[in-house]
Design a protein around this motif. Structure first.
Motif, PDB file in Angstrom:
ATOM      1  N   MET A 204     -10.863   7.403   4.139  1.00 22.21           N
ATOM      2  CA  MET A 204      -9.880   6.689   4.942  1.00 22.21           C
ATOM      3  C   MET A 204     -10.561   5.917   6.068  1.00 22.21           C
TER       4      MET A 204
ATOM      5  N   PHE B 292       0.022   4.459  -2.145  1.00 24.24           N
ATOM      6  CA  PHE B 292      -0.291   5.736  -1.500  1.00 24.24           C
ATOM      7  C   PHE B 292       0.476   6.875  -2.164  1.00 24.24           C
TER       8      PHE B 292
ATOM      9  N   VAL C 157      -6.362   3.262   2.311  1.00 31.44           N
ATOM     10  CA  VAL C 157      -5.071   3.903   2.057  1.00 31.44           C
ATOM     11  C   VAL C 157      -5.133   4.731   0.781  1.00 31.44           C
TER      12      VAL C 157
ATOM     13  N   SER D 142       0.802  -1.231   0.000  1.00 32.92           N
ATOM     14  CA  SER D 142       0.000   0.000   0.000  1.00 32.92           C
ATOM     15  C   SER D 142       0.830   1.275   0.000  1.00 32.92           C
TER      16      SER D 142
END
Length: 476
Positions: A328, A37, A159, A33
């Motif tokens: 989120m 991100f 994420v 992730s």
């Protein structure tokens, strides 16, 4: 003599299965992730910085769009090719090469001194991101047991939402505190952490090894690029000008040729057989329509907060958080709920909230509107996004054989990034066509119709979501 390239090849060479470490799921989740991100952050990290960059580089409105679209178009058109390379060369290997290229292009972006240099560097950055985004989900799916996959995808979606949330905030904070160039330098330390973590926590995997469909990649890339180019230049050059009409016609021909070629070639870059899955097809219609409406709106609203309301880049970024931070929190919850309630109710609810929020903002935004009046609509949009991210990602893979995960994820990511590029182009074209300008007095004139067009696009996604198979028809 051993070269740097040879050393990197050794580092990313697949290890025998017996030598692979058993790592905690949370560590594999972070490893997959974190680079994703970084790539999603750079979709919106420039939005808060655009007014400052415009002044420093003397950029036009069209160039401002290309700062965004050079990234998203390269991102979109090459994800399928990157997934194919991952199947052949190793998914982790290509994932790591993508991180390296993305980081190098980030440095080039920071060193740019003209609009043309920045546009070129952003395009290369998009090439690197194309190898990161789809393969991160594929590597994660391979690292997580099937029983926990929906939850992991929900966290992955959270994420992704965090990247969207922090893009304007980080961009604004860095521009206010340092300079606009620093928003790109931030990617360097992230990459220095991400590479060794991926080497440790993610195992190598491969898919079907087939010849690369270069003609398919070229036709898709040309079709999308020419279509976006025509939309960006329509207001300036005239919608009936030879260049604009010719580009639109060439785009239609290229995309038609792409579909025909993909149906006939034995090794398509976008296998049309995947669209036999109703869940997969619906998820992609949703991905295109929802990102077109919402991310085009984000592009315009981030600048509205500075140009009309007078906030600094950081202040403007903070004020987007009711919208951009909600995914989120909500996306992981949606991932947990999906097996219990099904994908359709979550998607319809989330998309309805987003369409309503855009209509609400279109009705209230004008010179003199307070930020407080925007907060409920911003929060509604954020909750809606969170309800959409994880279920749509689950729908993409739910009917797919594991060997097709990389390709299916790449197709969906490609379509969503095309939606982002089209959203910025279409909503900005509406904004300019209705008399909008980058001034406090003229901004609201074009913003209202642009937001309503964005809402209409999300309504298309709602209609598509109603066709998603029910929980009884499909096991989540």
């Amino acid at each position: 003599m051993t070269t740097v390239s040879d050393q990197l090849d050794v580092l990313v060479e697949p290890q025998p299965s017996s030598a692979r470490r058993t790592v905690p799921i949370w560590l594999a989740l972070i490893a997959a992730s974190l680079p994703m991100f970084m790539a999603t952050l750079d979709n919106l990290v420039m939005t808060s910085a655009l007014p400052v960059i415009q002044q420093n580089l003397q950029a036009t409105v069209g160039q401002l769009q290309w700062f965004m679209n050079a990234y998203t178009l390269a991102f979109a058109t090459l994800m399928l090719a990157a997934a194919g390379l991952g199947d052949r060369w190793g998914r982790r290997r290509v994932f790591l090469y993508g991180i390296a290229l993305f980081t190098a292009a980030s440095i080039a972006s920071a060193l740019s001194t003209t609009p043309a240099m920045l546009i070129a560097a952003r395009a290369v950055q998009g090439v690197g991101a194309a190898a990161i985004m789809p393969l991160s989900l594929t590597l994660l799916a391979g690292a997580v047991p099937a029983a926990k996959r929906a939850l992991a995808i929900g966290v992955w979606g959270g994420v992704s939402g965090l990247g969207v949330a922090l893009g304007p905030v980080i961009g604004g904070a860095v521009v206010d505190g340092v300079s606009w160039q620093a928003i790109f330098w931030l990617n360097v330390p992230v990459a220095l952490v991400a590479v060794p973590l991926a080497l440790y926590a993610l195992g190598e995997s491969r898919g079907r090894r087939a010849p690369m469909d270069l003609l398919g990649v070229a036709l898709a890339g040309a079709g999308v690029f020419l279509g976006v180019w025509a939309i960006v230049h329509g207001n300036d050059d005239g919608w009936t000008s030879a260049m604009v009409l010719g580009s639109l016609a060439a785009s239609a021909l290229a995309l038609t040729g792409f579909v025909i070629h993909e149906l006939r070639t034995p090794n398509p870059v976008m296998p049309m057989r995947l669209f036999r899955s109703r869940s997969f097809s619906v998820a992609n219609v949703i991905g295109l329509a929802f990102t077109l409406g919402m991310f085009g709106a984000v592009f315009l609203l981030a600048q509205y907060l500075q140009i009309v309301m007078g906030y600094t880049p950081f202040q403007a970024g903070l004020r987007t958080l009711p919208w951009t931070a909600a995914p989120m929190v909500v996306a992981p919850i949606a991932g947990i709920l999906a097996p219990r309630v099904g994908l359709r109710p979550l998607l319809v609810s989330g998309l309805t909230l987003q369409a309503a929020s855009l209509v609400w903002m279109a009705m209230i935004l004008e010179p003199g509107t307070s930020y407080g009046a925007m907060v409920p609509a911003l929060a509604m949009a954020g909750i809606g996004m969170g309800l959409t991210f994880a279920p749509s990602a689950t729908a993409v893979l739910i009917d797919m054989a594991e060997v097709d995960h990389a390709t299916a994820s790449s197709v969906n990511s490609t379509i969503r990034e095309v939606g982002v590029a089209l959203g910025v182009a279409v909503l900005t074209a509406v904004f300019l066509g209705k008399g909008g300008s980058l001034t406090p007095a003229g901004y609201a004139d074009g913003l209202q119709p642009a937001l309503l067009v964005g809402a209409a696009s999300v309504v298309v996604a709602i209609v598509a979501a109603l066709a998603m198979p029910s929980r009884k028809e499909q096991s989540v």
